[in-house]
Design a protein around this motif. Structure first.
Motif, PDB file in Angstrom:
ATOM      1  N   VAL A 214      32.122  27.449 118.813  1.00  0.00           N
ATOM      2  CA  VAL A 214      31.712  28.775 119.277  1.00  0.00           C
ATOM      3  C   VAL A 214      32.850  29.752 119.015  1.00  0.00           C
ATOM      4  CG1 VAL A 214      30.896  30.140 121.221  1.00  0.00           C
ATOM      5  CG2 VAL A 214      30.336  27.717 121.086  1.00  0.00           C
ATOM      6  N   TRP A 215      32.526  30.835 118.331  1.00  0.00           N
ATOM      7  CA  TRP A 215      33.534  31.819 117.913  1.00  0.00           C
ATOM      8  C   TRP A 215      33.394  33.089 118.747  1.00  0.00           C
ATOM      9  CZ3 TRP A 215      33.423  34.426 112.400  1.00  0.00           C
ATOM     10  CH2 TRP A 215      34.537  35.257 112.266  1.00  0.00           C
ATOM     11  N   PHE A 216      34.462  33.435 119.475  1.00  0.00           N
ATOM     12  CA  PHE A 216      34.567  34.713 120.155  1.00  0.00           C
ATOM     13  C   PHE A 216      35.550  35.568 119.352  1.00  0.00           C
ATOM     14  CE2 PHE A 216      33.148  31.875 123.486  1.00  0.00           C
ATOM     15  CZ  PHE A 216      32.255  32.638 124.204  1.00  0.00           C
ATOM     16  N   ASP A 217      35.023  36.500 118.570  1.00  0.00           N
ATOM     17  CA  ASP A 217      35.849  37.333 117.702  1.00  0.00           C
ATOM     18  C   ASP A 217      36.365  38.546 118.471  1.00  0.00           C
ATOM     19  OD1 ASP A 217      37.114  38.096 115.379  1.00  0.00           O
ATOM     20  OD2 ASP A 217      35.348  39.061 114.522  1.00  0.00           O
ATOM     21  N   GLU A 218      37.672  38.844 118.273  1.00  0.00           N
ATOM     22  CA  GLU A 218      38.315  39.959 118.976  1.00  0.00           C
ATOM     23  C   GLU A 218      37.978  39.902 120.463  1.00  0.00           C
ATOM     24  OE1 GLU A 218      37.970  43.774 117.179  1.00  0.00           O
ATOM     25  OE2 GLU A 218      38.205  43.008 115.144  1.00  0.00           O
ATOM     26  N   ILE A 219      38.327  38.802 121.050  1.00  0.00           N
ATOM     27  CA  ILE A 219      37.935  38.518 122.429  1.00  0.00           C
ATOM     28  C   ILE A 219      38.504  39.537 123.406  1.00  0.00           C
ATOM     29  CG2 ILE A 219      39.891  36.963 122.918  1.00  0.00           C
ATOM     30  CD1 ILE A 219      37.892  35.182 124.432  1.00  0.00           C
ATOM     31  N   GLU A 220      39.615  40.154 123.052  1.00  0.00           N
ATOM     32  CA  GLU A 220      40.239  41.127 123.958  1.00  0.00           C
ATOM     33  C   GLU A 220      39.390  42.391 124.119  1.00  0.00           C
ATOM     34  OE1 GLU A 220      41.877  42.376 119.919  1.00  0.00           O
ATOM     35  OE2 GLU A 220      41.003  40.644 120.907  1.00  0.00           O
ATOM     36  N   MET A 221      38.482  42.653 123.153  1.00  0.00           N
ATOM     37  CA  MET A 221      37.647  43.854 123.222  1.00  0.00           C
ATOM     38  C   MET A 221      36.395  43.645 124.067  1.00  0.00           C
ATOM     39  SD  MET A 221      39.663  45.645 121.532  1.00  0.00           S
ATOM     40  CE  MET A 221      38.746  47.178 121.540  1.00  0.00           C
ATOM     41  N   GLY A 222      35.969  42.417 124.223  1.00  0.00           N
ATOM     42  CA  GLY A 222      34.726  42.167 124.933  1.00  0.00           C
ATOM     43  C   GLY A 222      34.891  41.500 126.283  1.00  0.00           C
ATOM     44  N   ILE A 223      35.996  40.755 126.460  1.00  0.00           N
ATOM     45  CA  ILE A 223      36.187  40.015 127.715  1.00  0.00           C
ATOM     46  C   ILE A 223      37.574  40.328 128.240  1.00  0.00           C
ATOM     47  CG2 ILE A 223      36.188  37.757 128.801  1.00  0.00           C
ATOM     48  CD1 ILE A 223      34.520  36.715 126.531  1.00  0.00           C
ATOM     49  N   THR A 224      37.659  41.258 129.176  1.00  0.00           N
ATOM     50  CA  THR A 224      38.936  41.571 129.805  1.00  0.00           C
ATOM     51  C   THR A 224      38.710  41.728 131.296  1.00  0.00           C
ATOM     52  OG1 THR A 224      38.752  43.983 129.686  1.00  0.00           O
ATOM     53  CG2 THR A 224      39.639  42.860 127.748  1.00  0.00           C
TER      54      THR A 224
ATOM     55  N   LEU B 255      31.136  21.499 123.124  1.00  0.00           N
ATOM     56  CA  LEU B 255      31.460  22.822 122.566  1.00  0.00           C
ATOM     57  C   LEU B 255      32.966  22.961 122.401  1.00  0.00           C
ATOM     58  CD1 LEU B 255      29.132  25.300 124.494  1.00  0.00           C
ATOM     59  CD2 LEU B 255      28.821  24.366 122.206  1.00  0.00           C
ATOM     60  N   PHE B 256      33.367  23.386 121.201  1.00  0.00           N
ATOM     61  CA  PHE B 256      34.765  23.709 120.937  1.00  0.00           C
ATOM     62  C   PHE B 256      34.849  25.217 120.729  1.00  0.00           C
ATOM     63  CE2 PHE B 256      38.527  24.368 118.359  1.00  0.00           C
ATOM     64  CZ  PHE B 256      39.460  23.513 118.946  1.00  0.00           C
ATOM     65  N   VAL B 257      35.600  25.898 121.577  1.00  0.00           N
ATOM     66  CA  VAL B 257      35.689  27.360 121.531  1.00  0.00           C
ATOM     67  C   VAL B 257      36.869  27.777 120.662  1.00  0.00           C
ATOM     68  CG1 VAL B 257      36.112  29.446 122.888  1.00  0.00           C
ATOM     69  CG2 VAL B 257      34.598  27.667 123.771  1.00  0.00           C
ATOM     70  N   ALA B 258      36.585  28.669 119.710  1.00  0.00           N
ATOM     71  CA  ALA B 258      37.634  29.240 118.866  1.00  0.00           C
ATOM     72  C   ALA B 258      37.600  30.749 119.057  1.00  0.00           C
ATOM     73  CB  ALA B 258      37.410  28.869 117.403  1.00  0.00           C
ATOM     74  N   ALA B 259      38.602  31.287 119.710  1.00  0.00           N
ATOM     75  CA  ALA B 259      38.657  32.725 119.970  1.00  0.00           C
ATOM     76  C   ALA B 259      39.764  33.351 119.128  1.00  0.00           C
ATOM     77  CB  ALA B 259      38.917  32.981 121.455  1.00  0.00           C
ATOM     78  N   THR B 260      39.521  34.579 118.669  1.00  0.00           N
ATOM     79  CA  THR B 260      40.534  35.305 117.902  1.00  0.00           C
ATOM     80  C   THR B 260      40.838  36.620 118.609  1.00  0.00           C
ATOM     81  OG1 THR B 260      38.859  36.377 116.504  1.00  0.00           O
ATOM     82  CG2 THR B 260      39.814  34.307 115.716  1.00  0.00           C
ATOM     83  N   ALA B 261      42.060  37.100 118.435  1.00  0.00           N
ATOM     84  CA  ALA B 261      42.473  38.345 119.078  1.00  0.00           C
ATOM     85  C   ALA B 261      43.502  39.060 118.213  1.00  0.00           C
ATOM     86  CB  ALA B 261      43.052  38.059 120.468  1.00  0.00           C
ATOM     87  N   ASN B 262      43.401  40.389 118.169  1.00  0.00           N
ATOM     88  CA  ASN B 262      44.409  41.224 117.511  1.00  0.00           C
ATOM     89  C   ASN B 262      45.295  41.912 118.539  1.00  0.00           C
ATOM     90  OD1 ASN B 262      43.483  40.722 114.848  1.00  0.00           O
ATOM     91  ND2 ASN B 262      41.857  42.232 115.086  1.00  0.00           N
ATOM     92  N   ARG B 263      44.668  42.598 119.492  1.00  0.00           N
ATOM     93  CA  ARG B 263      45.430  43.294 120.540  1.00  0.00           C
ATOM     94  C   ARG B 263      45.756  42.305 121.654  1.00  0.00           C
ATOM     95  NH1 ARG B 263      44.869  48.653 121.210  1.00  0.00           N
ATOM     96  NH2 ARG B 263      46.483  48.307 122.775  1.00  0.00           N
ATOM     97  N   ILE B 264      46.695  41.437 121.349  1.00  0.00           N
ATOM     98  CA  ILE B 264      46.993  40.347 122.277  1.00  0.00           C
ATOM     99  C   ILE B 264      47.624  40.832 123.577  1.00  0.00           C
ATOM    100  CG2 ILE B 264      47.153  38.499 120.581  1.00  0.00           C
ATOM    101  CD1 ILE B 264      50.023  39.096 120.201  1.00  0.00           C
ATOM    102  N   ASP B 265      48.209  42.019 123.565  1.00  0.00           N
ATOM    103  CA  ASP B 265      48.810  42.538 124.784  1.00  0.00           C
ATOM    104  C   ASP B 265      47.747  42.913 125.820  1.00  0.00           C
ATOM    105  OD1 ASP B 265      48.164  44.458 122.810  1.00  0.00           O
ATOM    106  OD2 ASP B 265      49.131  46.017 124.001  1.00  0.00           O
ATOM    107  N   LEU B 266      46.478  43.023 125.383  1.00  0.00           N
ATOM    108  CA  LEU B 266      45.391  43.329 126.315  1.00  0.00           C
ATOM    109  C   LEU B 266      44.886  42.095 127.048  1.00  0.00           C
ATOM    110  CD1 LEU B 266      43.200  45.821 124.229  1.00  0.00           C
ATOM    111  CD2 LEU B 266      44.903  46.357 125.980  1.00  0.00           C
ATOM    112  N   LEU B 267      45.270  40.911 126.583  1.00  0.00           N
ATOM    113  CA  LEU B 267      44.774  39.684 127.201  1.00  0.00           C
ATOM    114  C   LEU B 267      45.482  39.408 128.516  1.00  0.00           C
ATOM    115  CD1 LEU B 267      44.532  37.394 124.053  1.00  0.00           C
ATOM    116  CD2 LEU B 267      42.654  38.447 125.290  1.00  0.00           C
ATOM    117  N   PRO B 268      44.731  39.171 129.593  1.00  0.00           N
ATOM    118  CA  PRO B 268      45.362  38.875 130.886  1.00  0.00           C
ATOM    119  C   PRO B 268      45.959  37.474 130.901  1.00  0.00           C
ATOM    120  CG  PRO B 268      42.984  38.719 131.056  1.00  0.00           C
ATOM    121  CD  PRO B 268      43.270  39.221 129.678  1.00  0.00           C
TER     122      PRO B 268
END
Length: 500
Positions: A331-341, A367-380
């Motif tokens: 399961v791919w969560f792309d740019e996870i910082e934009m949708g889940i914060t 399920l194996f989750v693969a998440a990607t992030a660019n704005r990593i400073d937004l991740l809690p």
């Protein structure tokens, strides 16, 4: 002793508990009919009759025996007067229950009259409806998708029919396991259609049939509108650099494939890949699915928040549950910082974030989750702490040798023999480049050569480097910020850090 499927075990629990009334929510009438037939044959000291009623066909048994019970009320009277133990399957009985107080009263009478008499009434319907006055009298069961034991029984039956029809079946145990995994998450009807699709252009069912089997899952998730099936993938060996992450994935693949035999704390849950845009995060996710030999599904957070599927939090929860139903998968969560914060702890994003954290802890092992992030400073901090993801990888700008590998990969993908090029010359001119910029350099050089109707040469690549200004220069402050933030917070995906 034969292992019962979860569905059959659920029916056994209802019978063993002695509850005479049960409501089963399911759209699979043929499947529940077979399960009830098996229950009638094996759940009692001696087999008991199974009576089935529908508004169109009345009350009958599998052997063709019929009873005078054309109406819903007559069916309930027949059950009340039946002389001995039996199972009764009432199809779409939610409508008579909803429309008639007389029917509801008669069902309450049956609860008392059938108790401890060995008579069990199963009402099945694709919709859930239980009147308040009957709610506590019924055992409720929502029939999920078949598990592996049920699918295995189904596949044995289907392959026997197919072989009798002249098809050849690869009986290798490993191949049969892959076919079962490909069918997992489908209803039995969908699985049957998937097998027919796989055999449409061939008389053989084997490993080469897997893409066709996955097509049925693709149609299933596409109907949801919130999940995207990603068909294109790449061999993990075709990714330049990122050796530490690739080695980690290859090692964890063995554990994931043995997940049924391992504890939940040992089975890999997923990874978070963060880093600079254009350095191969999305490509890595696609390669993970190829490495694990699993389909890849991407959660479309734009659709989740669109409002077209209800409230975002309920839509997100449904999407995650659907993915559990069609596991195993990546399961791919792309740019996870934009949708889940958690920035709006009292709002929708905050509730989605809270659900996601719980779901990551409790989701199925398939399920194996693969998440990607660019704005990593937004991740809690709650997102990146150990336990949510197995590992957090930082994808940095590629090293000198990695850029040479990326050049070679993109040339060979376009049918060009890279051995005829001195790619080492490009190192000093491409320092600070991302993998995406390397690819665009190859595309630009190849475009020039094709416009001049000749073969690509080394000078074309050299000239193309002069027309690309890398992200590490145009966005230097942002790139430096990302790298400094990740320095002590993530594991580098490559053996050493890019030297500025």
């Amino acid at each position: 002793m034969t292992t019962l499927s979860k569905s059959l075990q659920a029916l056994r629990d209802i019978v063993d508990s002695g509850r005479p009334l049960a409501y089963v929510k399911t759209s699979e009438e043929q499947r529940i009919a077979k399960l009830l037939a098996e229950a009638a044959k094996s759940f009692f000291a001696a087999p008991v009759p199974l009576w089935t009623w529908s508004l169109t066909e009345g009350m009958k048994q599998a052997d063709g025996s019929r009873a005078e019970a054309a109406t819903a009320r007559a069916a309930l009277d027949f059950i009340a007067e039946h002389p001995g133990p039996a199972l009764f399957h009432l199809k779409d009985f939610h409508e008579p229950m909803q429309e008639s107080a007389d029917i509801r009263r008669r069902l309450r009478d049956l609860y008392t009259g059938c108790f401890d008499q060995g008579k069990f009434v199963f009402i099945t319907s694709p919709v859930q409806f239980l009147p308040p006055e009957l709610d506590r009298d019924f055992a409720y069961l929502e029939l999920g998708v078949p598990d592996l034991p049920e699918l295995e029984t189904f596949l044995q039956s289907e392959t026997a029919l197919l072989q009798a029809a002249g098809y050849t079946i690869d009986g290798d145990e490993a191949t049969q396991t892959l076919i079962l995994r490909a069918l997992q998450g489908l209803t039995l009807d969908e699985a049957r259609h998937a097998l027919r699709r796989a055999l449409a252009g061939s008389k053989h069912l084997g490993r080469d049939s897997l893409p066709a089997l996955y097509q049925e899952k693709r149609q299933l998730v596409n109907r949801s509108g919130m999940i995207q099936f990603i068909s294109e993938g790449d061999n993990i060996g075709h990714i330049g650099g990122l050796e530490i992450m690739k080695q980690w994935l290859i090692e964890r693949r063995r554990l994931f494939q043995q997940r049924e035999k391992l504890g939940a704390d040992i089975v890999p849950k997923g990874i978070l890949v963060m880093g600079i845009s254009g350095c191969g995060k999305s490509l890595s996710v696609k390669a993970i699915a190829n490495c694990f030999e699993l389909p890849l599904y991407r959660i479309d957070m734009g659709e989740i928040f669109s409002g077209r599927h209800g409230s975002p939090e309920s839509a997100f929860a449904r999407a995650c549950r659907m993915l559990e139903g069609i596991s195993p998968a990546v399961v791919w969560f792309d740019e996870i910082e934009m949708g889940i914060t958690s920035t709006e702890s009292a709002g929708e994003q905050g509730r989605i974030f809270a659900f996601f954290l719980t779901w990551m802890q409790e989701k199925t092992k398939g399920l194996f989750v693969a998440a990607t992030a660019n704005r990593i400073d937004l991740l809690p901090a709650e997102m990146i702490r150990k336990g949510r993801f197995d590992e957090v990888f930082f994808v940095d700008l590629p090293l000198d040798d990695e850029r040479v590998d990326i050049f070679r990969i993109h040339l060979e993908r376009r049918g060009i023999d890279a051995s005829g090029f001195n790619l080492e010359r490009l190192k000093r001119f491409t320092k600070g480049w991302t993998g995406a910029e390397v690819e665009q350099c190859v595309v630009a050089a190849l475009t020039t050569a094709r416009l001049e109707e000749r073969e690509l040469n080394e000078d074309d690549l050299m000239y193309a480097t002069g027309n690309i200004v890398p992200l590490s220069k145009t966005m230097k402050e942002q790139v430096d910020h990302i790298r400094n933030w990740a320095r002590d917070r993530a594991l580098k995906a490559s053996p050493s850090e890019f030297a500025t």
